[in-house]
Write a protein that holds these residues in place. Structure first.
Motif, PDB file in Angstrom:
ATOM      1  N   GLN A  89       0.815  -1.210   0.000  1.00 46.12           N
ATOM      2  CA  GLN A  89       0.000   0.000   0.000  1.00 46.12           C
ATOM      3  C   GLN A  89       0.853   1.266   0.000  1.00 46.12           C
ATOM      4  N   HIS A  90       2.097   1.155   0.408  1.00 42.44           N
ATOM      5  CA  HIS A  90       2.999   2.304   0.447  1.00 42.44           C
ATOM      6  C   HIS A  90       3.608   2.617  -0.917  1.00 42.44           C
ATOM      7  N   TRP A  91       3.442   1.734  -1.881  1.00 42.36           N
ATOM      8  CA  TRP A  91       3.904   2.035  -3.230  1.00 42.36           C
ATOM      9  C   TRP A  91       2.899   2.977  -3.886  1.00 42.36           C
ATOM     10  N   ASP A  92       3.386   4.081  -4.406  1.00 47.30           N
ATOM     11  CA  ASP A  92       2.515   5.085  -5.005  1.00 47.30           C
ATOM     12  C   ASP A  92       1.569   4.538  -6.078  1.00 47.30           C
ATOM     13  N   PRO A  93       1.977   3.567  -6.915  1.00 50.58           N
ATOM     14  CA  PRO A  93       1.043   3.095  -7.937  1.00 50.58           C
ATOM     15  C   PRO A  93      -0.154   2.299  -7.402  1.00 50.58           C
ATOM     16  N   TRP A  94      -0.045   1.750  -6.193  1.00 50.09           N
ATOM     17  CA  TRP A  94      -1.100   0.857  -5.722  1.00 50.09           C
ATOM     18  C   TRP A  94      -2.467   1.543  -5.668  1.00 50.09           C
ATOM     19  N   ARG A  95      -2.540   2.698  -5.060  1.00 49.31           N
ATOM     20  CA  ARG A  95      -3.836   3.350  -4.867  1.00 49.31           C
ATOM     21  C   ARG A  95      -4.486   3.740  -6.195  1.00 49.31           C
ATOM     22  N   PRO A  96      -3.781   4.422  -7.115  1.00 46.61           N
ATOM     23  CA  PRO A  96      -4.417   4.722  -8.402  1.00 46.61           C
ATOM     24  C   PRO A  96      -4.791   3.464  -9.192  1.00 46.61           C
ATOM     25  N   LEU A  97      -4.002   2.403  -9.053  1.00 49.67           N
ATOM     26  CA  LEU A  97      -4.338   1.163  -9.750  1.00 49.67           C
ATOM     27  C   LEU A  97      -5.586   0.507  -9.166  1.00 49.67           C
TER      28      LEU A  97
END
Length: 164
Positions: free
Chosen positions: A43-51
């Protein structure tokens, strides 16, 4: 009682619903090697939330109906990003928290017959308690699962989602 078990039961109770497990998006990211920074939580990876948002948008456009999305998000800004993104795309949100007291959670993690005891899950007990105290329970419909079955929790969620 876990999110995955309960979400599958909710899906059975809500016609035209699909389960979209946001953890699967994280699993896809975990397979990218090398390239993403080391972390104990995707969840701390920036792409996770927009994906997660884009995946939900695309699935919802394709299938319609209700998306049942089991996920534990304990960082308020992450939840805001996801919920705002879903809302922006016209996806209605009913936010439920499956709650149990710390003793019950510890017992469930320790005696989990599928995953076994998990140091990762134990590490998130205090962050959950902090999120519950500060924002999470204010933002959601809390279902206390301490003394109920997964079927009962799923029924409460389905009834609430249907406005009963």
């Amino acid at each position: 009682m876990g999110k995955t078990t309960t979400s599958a039961l909710v899906q059975q109770l809500l016609p035209n619903s699909q389960v979209l497990d946001a953890e699967k998006v994280g699993e896809v990211l975990m397979d990218i090697k090398p390239g993403l920074p080391v972390t104990d939580n995707f969840q701390h990876w920036d792409p996770w939330r927009p994906l997660v948002i884009e995946t939900a948008r695309r699935v919802h456009e394709f299938t319609g109906g209700t998306l049942v999305m089991p996920m534990t998000v304990l960082v308020e800004s992450f939840w805001r990003e996801i919920s705002d993104g879903l809302t922006k795309h016209g996806i209605p949100i009913r936010h439920f928290v499956l709650h149990a007291d710390q003793e019950t959670l510890r017992d469930r993690i320790q005696n989990d017959k599928v995953l076994g005891p998990s140091t990762f899950r134990f590490a998130y007990l205090e962050p959950y308690a902090e999120a519950a105290r500060t924002w999470l329970h204010n933002d959601a419909e809390v279902i206390d699962t301490t003394g109920i079955t997964p079927e009962q929790a799923a029924q409460r969620i389905a009834d609430s989602a249907r406005g009963r």
